[in-house]
Design an enzyme around this catalytic site. Structure first.
Site, mmCIF file in Angstrom:
data_model
loop_
_atom_site.group_PDB
_atom_site.id
_atom_site.type_symbol
_atom_site.label_atom_id
_atom_site.label_comp_id
_atom_site.label_asym_id
_atom_site.label_seq_id
_atom_site.Cartn_x
_atom_site.Cartn_y
_atom_site.Cartn_z
ATOM 1 N N ILE A 1 0.823 -1.206 0.000
ATOM 2 C CA ILE A 1 0.000 0.000 0.000
ATOM 3 C C ILE A 1 0.860 1.261 0.000
ATOM 4 O O ILE A 1 0.558 2.236 -0.698
ATOM 5 C CB ILE A 1 -0.946 -0.008 1.213
ATOM 6 C CG1 ILE A 1 -1.961 -1.146 1.066
ATOM 7 C CG2 ILE A 1 -1.670 1.330 1.365
ATOM 8 C CD1 ILE A 1 -2.744 -1.421 2.319
ATOM 9 N N TYR B 1 -1.425 -7.167 17.102
ATOM 10 C CA TYR B 1 -1.535 -6.245 15.972
ATOM 11 C C TYR B 1 -2.857 -5.473 16.034
ATOM 12 O O TYR B 1 -2.883 -4.256 15.843
ATOM 13 C CB TYR B 1 -1.442 -7.039 14.676
ATOM 14 C CG TYR B 1 -1.569 -6.223 13.414
ATOM 15 C CD1 TYR B 1 -0.472 -5.538 12.896
ATOM 16 C CD2 TYR B 1 -2.772 -6.164 12.709
ATOM 17 C CE1 TYR B 1 -0.572 -4.805 11.730
ATOM 18 C CE2 TYR B 1 -2.886 -5.431 11.539
ATOM 19 C CZ TYR B 1 -1.775 -4.749 11.052
ATOM 20 O OH TYR B 1 -1.881 -4.018 9.895
ATOM 21 N N THR C 1 -1.466 -7.603 -0.527
ATOM 22 C CA THR C 1 -0.134 -7.053 -0.299
ATOM 23 C C THR C 1 0.766 -8.105 0.359
ATOM 24 O O THR C 1 0.269 -9.098 0.904
ATOM 25 C CB THR C 1 -0.191 -5.830 0.635
ATOM 26 O OG1 THR C 1 -0.614 -6.257 1.944
ATOM 27 C CG2 THR C 1 -1.179 -4.794 0.103
ATOM 28 N N LYS D 1 -3.485 -1.427 16.386
ATOM 29 C CA LYS D 1 -4.276 -0.661 15.423
ATOM 30 C C LYS D 1 -5.381 0.136 16.112
ATOM 31 O O LYS D 1 -5.720 1.242 15.685
ATOM 32 C CB LYS D 1 -4.841 -1.598 14.355
ATOM 33 C CG LYS D 1 -3.773 -2.170 13.436
ATOM 34 C CD LYS D 1 -3.033 -1.048 12.719
ATOM 35 C CE LYS D 1 -1.839 -1.491 11.940
ATOM 36 N NZ LYS D 1 -1.180 -0.414 11.187
#
Length: 241
Positions: free
Chosen positions: A52, A201, A234, A205
Site C-alpha cells: 500500500i 496487531y 499485499t 491498530k
C-alpha cells in the site's frame, strides 16, 4: 478475542473489506476527486517500499508531488524509488532509511528532517505483525514499538513542521482488525497472558485510532484521519496468512 467481536469483524469484513465491498463503495466515487496536481506539496510515507505504501507513493509521484520514502531497508527502498521515478518521470522522490521500531532513531530523523525539509502530508503506513514476542534493541515489544510508539513519535515530532504549511494532513493506515480488541492500556508490552500476533496487531491498530482522535482534538490546524484499506493483496497480508 471474544466470539462476539470475531463474528462482528468477520461479517463487517465480508461486506466491506473484500472486492465486492470495494465495488459497492466505488459506485459513489467521483473520479474527478483524483484529478489533482500535487506539485509543490511534500508527502512523507513510511513503509513505502512495497504494498500500500509503494502504491500510494507512486500515485502521488504521478501527480507531481514531492515524495519522501521512509523505510528500514535501503536496498529495497532505492529499488522502489527507481521504479516510481521511472513510471512517473518525477525526480522528486527521496529515500530515508529509518527503523520505525527504534524510538531514538525515529525521533532523531524527524528532528533532522524538520530542519531542512517541509512536509504537508504524513502517511503513517509502516507496520509489522511479529507472531512471537520479540524485543527491540531498546527493550520494547517489537509490534508495539513499530506500530504504536514509532507512529506516535514520528507524528508528534513532525506536528510543529506540519503547522507551518498550508492544509497539513496526517493519515494513519490502521486496520478493521482493531474491532476484535478492546483498548488495553494496562499491558502495552504484552507481558501478560498468551502472546498472539494477530491480537497484538489488532490492539496496536486500535491504539493508532485512539491516538488519531486525540491528535485531532488537540491540533485543530491539522487534518487527522485513520483508515482501513480493506483486505488488499499485499505482502503483509500474504505473510499474515
Amino acid at each position: 478475542m471474544s466470539v462476539y467481536r470475531n463474528a462482528v469483524w468477520l461479517v463487517k469484513g465480508l461486506q466491506e473489506y473484500t472486492k465486492s465491498g470495494y465495488e459497492a463503495a466505488a459506485k459513489h466515487f467521483v473520479p474527478a476527486d483524483l484529478d489533482v496536481n500535487l506539485s509543490g506539496r511534500s508527502f512523507m510515507i513510511t513503509g513505502a517500499n512495497s504494498g500500500i505504501g509503494k502504491a500510494t507513493a507512486q500515485e502521488i509521484a504521478n501527480r507531481g508531488g514531492i515524495v519522501h520514502i521512509v523505510c528500514r531497508n535501503k536496498d529495497r527502498a532505492e529499488a522502489a524509488k527507481d521504479e516510481i521515478v521511472e513510471r512517473s518521470k518525477n525526480q522528486n522522490v527521496h529515500v530515508h532509511v529509518v527503523d520505525m521500531s527504534i524510538a531514538r532513531q525515529v525521533w532523531e530523523f524527524a528532528q533532522s528532517f524538520s530542519q531542512t525539509d517541509a512536509v504537508h502530508v504524513l502517511i503513517n503506513n509502516a507496520g509489522c505483525m511479529v507472531n512471537q514476542r520479540e524485543l527491540t534493541e531498546e527493550g520494547l515489544e517489537k509490534n508495539f514499538a513499530t506500530n504504536t510508539l514509532g507512529t506516535y513519535i514520528l507524528t508528534t515530532a513532525l506536528i510543529p513542521a506540519l503547522k507551518k504549511v498550508q492544509d497539513p494532513r496526517v493519515v494513519t493506515v490502521s486496520s478493521g482488525g482493531m474491532l476484535t480488541q478492546k483498548l488495553n492500556v494496562d499491558d502495552l508490552q504484552c507481558e501478560k497472558g498468551t502472546f498472539e500476533g494477530t491480537a497484538v496487531y489488532a490492539q496496536n491498530k486500535r491504539q493508532q485510532v485512539i491516538l488519531t482522535e486525540r491528535w485531532a482534538s488537540q491540533h485543530k490546524e491539522i487534518h487527522f484521519s485513520s483508515m482501513h484499506p480493506g483486505w488488499a493483496d499485499t505482502p503483509g497480508i500474504v505473510f499474515s496468512l
